[in-house]
Design an enzyme around this catalytic site. Structure first.
Site, short mmCIF file in Angstrom:
data_model
loop_
_atom_site.label_atom_id
_atom_site.label_comp_id
_atom_site.label_asym_id
_atom_site.label_seq_id
_atom_site.Cartn_x
_atom_site.Cartn_y
_atom_site.Cartn_z
N ASP A 1 -23.33 -7.50 13.84
CA ASP A 1 -24.23 -7.35 12.68
C ASP A 1 -25.61 -7.86 12.99
OD1 ASP A 1 -22.56 -6.24 10.93
OD2 ASP A 1 -21.98 -8.08 9.91
N LYS B 1 -28.78 -2.75 12.27
CA LYS B 1 -30.19 -3.00 12.62
C LYS B 1 -30.96 -3.37 11.35
CE LYS B 1 -30.63 -0.64 16.90
NZ LYS B 1 -30.19 0.73 17.05
N MET C 1 -27.63 -14.07 -0.30
CA MET C 1 -28.36 -12.83 -0.60
C MET C 1 -29.12 -12.93 -1.92
SD MET C 1 -25.45 -10.09 0.60
CE MET C 1 -24.05 -11.07 0.12
N1 SAH Z 1 -20.42 -13.83 5.98
C1 SAH Z 1 -21.67 -14.55 5.94
C2 SAH Z 1 -22.52 -14.14 4.77
C3 SAH Z 1 -23.00 -12.73 4.82
S1 SAH Z 1 -24.00 -12.33 3.46
C4 SAH Z 1 -21.40 -16.04 5.93
O1 SAH Z 1 -20.24 -16.47 5.76
O2 SAH Z 1 -22.34 -16.82 6.09
C5 SAH Z 1 -25.61 -12.54 4.14
C6 SAH Z 1 -26.31 -13.71 3.50
O3 SAH Z 1 -25.83 -14.93 4.06
C7 SAH Z 1 -27.80 -13.74 3.74
O4 SAH Z 1 -28.49 -12.91 2.86
C8 SAH Z 1 -28.11 -15.19 3.50
O5 SAH Z 1 -28.14 -15.49 2.13
C9 SAH Z 1 -26.89 -15.88 4.07
N2 SAH Z 1 -27.11 -16.32 5.46
C10 SAH Z 1 -26.43 -15.95 6.54
N3 SAH Z 1 -26.89 -16.57 7.64
C11 SAH Z 1 -27.89 -17.38 7.23
C12 SAH Z 1 -28.77 -18.29 7.88
N4 SAH Z 1 -28.70 -18.52 9.19
N5 SAH Z 1 -29.68 -18.95 7.13
C13 SAH Z 1 -29.75 -18.75 5.81
N6 SAH Z 1 -28.96 -17.90 5.15
C14 SAH Z 1 -28.05 -17.22 5.83
#
Ligand code: SAH
Length: 478
Positions: free
Chosen positions: A249, A271, A384
């Site tokens: 992803d 992407k 998100m």
């Molecule tokens: N499965 C992922 C979440 C996917 S949804 C998890 O468990 O973390 C995608 C959202 O996750 C982004 O829009 C953001 O809100 C958050 N996110 C993921 N990685 C991040 C990071 N390094 N820093 C801040 N927010 C992050």
């Protein structure tokens, strides 16, 4: 990469070694071990070098170095304590296009010696590109203790059966799967225990018993964590280095993708540009298609696959098609960002529960159960949430959350460029705009955010100063 690591066949090559002391002797021993023929040039020889020259029938020229010593030579090493001599040797060798090493002088060398872990035929080389040989040696010491001394025997066993296995399994995937079950299972353990004959018998039996159809494909649904590669699990790393195809992803950091098997086919299915993002349906089909071809498919997702990761949907199809799979949890953004920003999600004094929410609902709205969210001792973590940030803040305030409730925004959490922006419910929408906050960002709401100043130890940039909190000394990052 400063230097290309290669393994060079020295058998019967004439190597010039200028120097007769201890330093030169260390290099001489290595060259001899690798089957090189030696010409040693030095007015005199130390005791050890004299012995080595005698024992190995090396050519010895008892004189100062001159350029004709390079005649007929394929590799050059200068290990004298005279800087001028070393420079001469380096210049002359380079002029003739010969590979040259001046001991401990990377700027005079066209190649350098790595630290070596010798489990011949298995050889592991570690290099710091000349920046810190001590660090390379320390790492070697750690690897030495990790890799059983009998690893060489394992490599020999594989070597003896390579051709047979090749004949038995026509497809490369099948062969790889066969060898992995040998190298990660009880046969390898027998070799480590010194029971080589038993290991060989077991291997023969496995070869006779295994049907070629047993090695069909499978899917690994793996959480890659929020960004910092150090936050990967051991299992994630093992599967990343095993998979034939990787579907990753947009959220998975490039450093992590780089840690997948070198020759694995890597497919970016998310992407940044929305036009190039593969629809979820398409990804589900791709997983099935590849696994049915016998591939080991790694579906690498940011954070945890089962937290706002649509992992469940991807598994539906696999189950329907009876494709074997395994799910590996990852550190979710909430845990990663909170820890790196110094915000404990729960705390005896401030929050006894924590709630993970998504600001992006299925039908593109943000209709959260606002009433349920207004609790004094609860931390809210919104994934998100950037697009709907105005709406979220407005609704929480309208449903009774105080305007001055503490809020943190963590952008690109756990990565070197992490930003932590602190504000309150009233100021957040303006802050997002002013600071030009970009996804991926996480919103943390609640009293625990106050602890950020005391507990932040991560050296990423922050709008409020990172105070030397009490965790500072305990958790040095870099
Ligand atoms: N499965 C992922 C979440 C996917 S949804 C998890 O468990 O973390 C995608 C959202 O996750 C982004 O829009 C953001 O809100 C958050 N996110 C993921 N990685 C991040 C990071 N390094 N820093 C801040 N927010 C992050």
């Amino acid at each position: 990469m400063e230097f290309l690591p290669i393994f060079y066949n020295l058998k019967n090559q004439l190597c010039l070694l200028v120097g007769g002391g201890e330093v030169a002797h260390r290099k001489a021993s290595l060259l001899v071990r690798a089957g090189g023929r030696l010409r040693v040039v030095s007015p005199e020889l130390g005791e050890e070098m004299a012995l080595l020259v005698k024992q190995n029938g090396c050519e010895y020229r008892a004189k100062n170095y001159s350029v004709d010593d390079l005649d007929g030579v394929g590799l050059v090493i200068a290990g004298t304590d005279n800087v001028q001599v070393n420079i001469h040797v380096s210049e002359d060798a380079r002029q003739r296009g010969l590979p040259v090493n001046v001991v401990d002088q990377p700027h005079l060398s066209s190649f350098i010696f790595p630290a070596i872990i010798d489990r011949s035929p298995l050889v592991i080389a570690v290099s710091s590109s000349g920046e810190s040989p001590v660090l390379a040696r320390l790492l070697r010491a750690r690897l030495e203790s990790l890799i059983p001394g009998t690893y060489g025997n394992l490599a020999k066993l594989v070597g003896r059966f390579r051709d047979q296995v090749k004949t038995r399994f026509g497809k490369i995937n099948q062969r790889r799967a066969f060898w992995e079950s040998v190298l990660q299972g009880p046969i390898a353990e027998m070799v480590f225990a010194g029971k080589n004959e038993l290991a060989e018998t077991m291997l023969k039996k496995l070869l006779d018993d295994t049907s070629t159809s047993e090695y069909t494909g499978e899917v690994y649904l793996v959480g890659a964590g929020p960004g910092d590669p150090d936050l990967l699990t051991f299992r994630a790393l093992r599967l990343m280095q095993q998979a034939d195809v990787v579907l990753y992803d947009r959220l998975v950091s490039p450093q992590i993708v780089d840690m997948c098997r070198r020759d694995a086919n890597r497919i970016n299915v998310g992407k940044a540009n929305k036009k190039h993002t593969l629809p979820q349906e398409e990804i589900n089909h791709m997983l099935v298609r590849l696994a049915k071809k016998g591939k080991r498919v790694l579906r690498l997702k940011g954070g945890d696959p089962f937290i706002f990761g649509r992992g469940g949907e991807e598994l539906d199809q696999l189950m329907e098609q009876q494709i074997p799979f395994q799910v590996v949890p990852g550190i979710t953004a909430a845990s990663g960002c909170a820890a790196y920003a110094g915000i404990p999600l729960t705390h005896r004094d401030y929050a006894q529960s924590v709630r993970f929410l998504t600001g992006h609902l299925k039908n593109n709205t943000c209709d959260l159960p606002w009433d349920e969210l207004i609790h004094k001792n609860q931390t809210l973590v919104i994934y998100m949430g950037l697009i709907s940030i105005n709406l979220i803040c407005e609704n929480l305030i309208a449903h009774g959350m105080p305007v001055n409730t503490h809020v943190a925004l963590v952008e690109r959490g756990t990565l070197p460029e992490q930003r932590v922006i602190i504000g309150n419910l009233g100021s957040l929408p303006t802050l997002v705009e002013q600071k030009n906050v970009k996804p991926p960002s996480l919103v943390i709401i609640g009293e625990v955010v106050q602890l950020h100043d005391q507990l932040a130890w991560f050296k990423g940039s922050s709008t409020s100063p990172v105070l030397p909190g009490k965790l500072n000394n305990e958790c040095p990052k870099i």
